[in-house]
Design a protein around this motif. Sequence first.
Motif, PDB file in Angstrom:
ATOM      1  N   PHE A 181      15.010  46.919  42.412  1.00 46.36           N
ATOM      2  CA  PHE A 181      16.076  46.094  43.004  1.00 46.36           C
ATOM      3  C   PHE A 181      16.343  44.867  42.144  1.00 46.36           C
ATOM      4  CE2 PHE A 181      17.847  42.835  45.744  1.00 46.36           C
ATOM      5  CZ  PHE A 181      18.796  43.534  46.477  1.00 46.36           C
ATOM      6  N   GLU A 182      15.295  44.178  41.737  1.00 46.92           N
ATOM      7  CA  GLU A 182      15.467  42.958  40.954  1.00 46.92           C
ATOM      8  C   GLU A 182      16.060  43.249  39.577  1.00 46.92           C
ATOM      9  OE1 GLU A 182      15.197  39.926  42.074  1.00 46.92           O
ATOM     10  OE2 GLU A 182      14.608  40.718  44.046  1.00 46.92           O
ATOM     11  N   LEU A 183      15.636  44.357  38.958  1.00 49.86           N
ATOM     12  CA  LEU A 183      16.156  44.699  37.639  1.00 49.86           C
ATOM     13  C   LEU A 183      17.634  45.075  37.715  1.00 49.86           C
ATOM     14  CD1 LEU A 183      15.862  45.274  34.633  1.00 49.86           C
ATOM     15  CD2 LEU A 183      14.915  47.532  35.198  1.00 49.86           C
ATOM     16  N   VAL A 184      17.990  45.970  38.648  1.00 50.92           N
ATOM     17  CA  VAL A 184      19.392  46.385  38.769  1.00 50.92           C
ATOM     18  C   VAL A 184      20.273  45.190  39.117  1.00 50.92           C
ATOM     19  CG1 VAL A 184      21.017  47.809  40.075  1.00 50.92           C
ATOM     20  CG2 VAL A 184      18.818  48.769  39.354  1.00 50.92           C
ATOM     21  N   LYS A 185      19.805  44.341  40.031  1.00 51.01           N
ATOM     22  CA  LYS A 185      20.563  43.148  40.414  1.00 51.01           C
ATOM     23  C   LYS A 185      20.815  42.253  39.201  1.00 51.01           C
ATOM     24  CE  LYS A 185      20.271  39.129  43.526  1.00 51.01           C
ATOM     25  NZ  LYS A 185      19.407  38.435  44.535  1.00 51.01           N
ATOM     26  N   ALA A 186      19.802  42.055  38.372  1.00 49.91           N
ATOM     27  CA  ALA A 186      19.944  41.211  37.183  1.00 49.91           C
ATOM     28  C   ALA A 186      20.895  41.840  36.170  1.00 49.91           C
ATOM     29  CB  ALA A 186      18.576  40.975  36.542  1.00 49.91           C
ATOM     30  N   LEU A 187      20.813  43.161  36.007  1.00 52.78           N
ATOM     31  CA  LEU A 187      21.706  43.845  35.072  1.00 52.78           C
ATOM     32  C   LEU A 187      23.151  43.785  35.545  1.00 52.78           C
ATOM     33  CD1 LEU A 187      19.590  47.010  34.172  1.00 52.78           C
ATOM     34  CD2 LEU A 187      19.891  44.938  32.813  1.00 52.78           C
ATOM     35  N   ARG A 188      23.358  43.967  36.854  1.00 56.39           N
ATOM     36  CA  ARG A 188      24.710  43.930  37.413  1.00 56.39           C
ATOM     37  C   ARG A 188      25.362  42.567  37.188  1.00 56.39           C
ATOM     38  NH1 ARG A 188      26.744  47.494  37.144  1.00 56.39           N
ATOM     39  NH2 ARG A 188      28.403  46.000  36.823  1.00 56.39           N
ATOM     40  N   ALA A 189      24.540  41.524  37.228  1.00 60.43           N
ATOM     41  CA  ALA A 189      25.074  40.175  37.014  1.00 60.43           C
ATOM     42  C   ALA A 189      25.376  39.904  35.547  1.00 60.43           C
ATOM     43  CB  ALA A 189      24.078  39.147  37.536  1.00 60.43           C
ATOM     44  N   ALA A 190      24.760  40.685  34.654  1.00 64.12           N
ATOM     45  CA  ALA A 190      24.865  40.401  33.222  1.00 64.12           C
ATOM     46  C   ALA A 190      25.889  41.260  32.492  1.00 64.12           C
ATOM     47  CB  ALA A 190      23.500  40.567  32.556  1.00 64.12           C
ATOM     48  N   VAL A 191      26.172  42.473  33.006  1.00 61.67           N
ATOM     49  CA  VAL A 191      27.085  43.386  32.305  1.00 61.67           C
ATOM     50  C   VAL A 191      28.156  43.899  33.261  1.00 61.67           C
ATOM     51  CG1 VAL A 191      25.313  44.094  30.655  1.00 61.67           C
ATOM     52  CG2 VAL A 191      25.633  45.422  32.748  1.00 61.67           C
ATOM     53  N   ASN A 192      29.226  44.418  32.692  1.00 63.04           N
ATOM     54  CA  ASN A 192      30.346  44.901  33.496  1.00 63.04           C
ATOM     55  C   ASN A 192      30.440  46.420  33.569  1.00 63.04           C
ATOM     56  OD1 ASN A 192      31.439  42.267  34.093  1.00 63.04           O
ATOM     57  ND2 ASN A 192      32.076  42.166  31.944  1.00 63.04           N
ATOM     58  N   VAL A 193      29.579  47.115  32.841  1.00 64.25           N
ATOM     59  CA  VAL A 193      29.626  48.586  32.843  1.00 64.25           C
ATOM     60  C   VAL A 193      28.691  49.126  33.928  1.00 64.25           C
ATOM     61  CG1 VAL A 193      30.242  48.730  30.409  1.00 64.25           C
ATOM     62  CG2 VAL A 193      27.822  48.687  31.068  1.00 64.25           C
ATOM     63  N   PRO A 194      28.894  50.396  34.364  1.00 65.09           N
ATOM     64  CA  PRO A 194      28.053  50.970  35.420  1.00 65.09           C
ATOM     65  C   PRO A 194      26.585  51.060  35.024  1.00 65.09           C
ATOM     66  CG  PRO A 194      30.042  52.283  35.085  1.00 65.09           C
ATOM     67  CD  PRO A 194      29.989  51.297  33.968  1.00 65.09           C
TER      68      PRO A 194
END
Length: 618
Positions: free
Chosen positions: A186-199
């Motif tokens: 959860f924490e990793l995906v959340k951080a990635l979602r905040a950092a990049v715009n691709v799926p």
Amino acid sequence: MAKTQISELVLRDGHQSMIATRMRTDDMLPICSRLDSIGFWSLEAWGGATFDSCVRFLKEDPWERLTRLRKALPNSRIQMLLRGQNLLGYRHYSDDVVRAFVKKSADNGVDVFRIFDAMNDMRNLRVSIEAVKKSGKHAEGCISYTTSPVHDIPTFVTMAAELEALGCDSIAIKDMAGLLTPYATFELVKALRAAVNVPIHLHSHSTSGLSAMCILKAVEAGATMLDTCNSSFGEGASHSSTESVVAALQGTPYDTGLDLAALQEITAYFVEVRKKYWQFESAFTGVDTRVLVNHVPGGMISNLSNQLKELDALSRMNEVLAEIPRVREDMGYPPLVTPTSQIVGTQAVLNVLTGERYKSVTNEVKNYLLGQYGKAPGKINEKVRKLAVGDAEVMTCRPADLLEDEMNRLKAESETFAQSDEDVLTYAMFPDIGKTFLQERNADTLKPEVLQPKEAASHAAERYAPNEFKVTLHGETFHIKLTGSGHHGEAQRPFYVSVDGISEEVSVETLNEIEVSGRRSGDGRSKKKSVTTSAANTSRPRPSHQGCVTTAMPGTIVDVKARIGDKVEAGDGLLVIEAMKMENEIQAPQSGVVVSIHVKKGDSVAPDETLVEIQSAE
């Protein structure tokens, strides 16, 4: 909210994890129309270890597999796993080879390229990503997930941003060993979602038993793409079952929209197919929480168990699993994914079987320690580096920057047996076994009318001589393979007989009236065949003194460096042996003169055989 997209892995990672990548193309094609109608985001069907397995074990052309699957799956994206600058081999290739391989893969049917580097060295991904984008295909950049003192969420977020900047269309979290826990996901995906715009695409093996929970937390955190595997080859060292994930997300904002009943029809087919491959079943197919300590990925555990079985050392698996983390630490905590999983795993096996850590060091470990695979994530154990490579200079640039273009040389070397650019690339990936495979394929397809009568008769005899059998005895079926040694045409030659993957040299006096069923080396037909042959027992002498050079594990001689009469120093390289897909240089145990050599290139060898004898200089 858009529905959750599913990538189905049964045609690649599922059988790689569960039956050592042995599923044949002919067992895939009958179900393709149903797979094609489901509505998966993609079907992973190529790359990874499938290319190697096709050429090395199945004697299938991997390019032909791709084109046949492309024809059978007209409505589906075909996805492949690509090892960045390593492509599908075990070394770095020059940039022109990388570009040629990507282009031909795209031309033959690959739509989605999942690209990773075992070191997470972004320099090793750039050329592959550029080539995919030039081909107009989907580039999915990978974060090879692992845990160690040098890996954390900020590190992975930085990688994801770099991948997006390189032009990737999506980012995959490649949790090849099943190390993710639900809340870490959860924490990793959340951080990635905040950092990049691709799926964000989650790939997590079920080895530790946590992947289904990780999937749920991933979609809650914003992941929109998931890897799953049909339950016939799911769970354990593989992935969460497709049907289970579809059912879990039905009626939620994350619904996949896939038909559960249609999926179960596919399951029924593969359940029956899997029974045919029982001899390749991994002994480690259930939940194994030891992975949280040893980090051995799903595909590696299946192959490792088969390799130890071939060495008659399966009972030592626990010792190997305990040694792997120690070797990984010595090498600076690389993620364990091909090829670093094989590099670390094979060295761990050697350390255990020889009884002394780094007594024998593979060439790949030496190359790794010299920086030839890229920058290690953490600090290398300098004592191990000194022991393995001495004072040799360590590379600090992108490894491929030092490679000259190779395609012209490869085409020239393969001119006599390569019939297409695809064949040249097969040879590039695996020069020895690729060359043999292509020569045998060409001989088998050569039309008799273009041969002289004597040649045609000889060719026909070779073409239809059986070399693989399925023999049923007292209700149990055994997979038998005969491998010749020496030169064709010799009146007497030794043969190697492999029973369910375990090889042994035997003296064959007479094989008579054998009832065989299964694949032949030629046309694939089954018939009763009488075979009478003889072979001299050419067993090599047992080691009897310190100058007898031996191998720690069975393998194939790929190079003989020494000659009779050579003066050698202790530690000089005498032979190169390929074992467990890795090359290992066998060194002189003492100084002296080489007085006898009992092997040649291509020979199969086993422990407790004298391969070379050295007479002491004293």
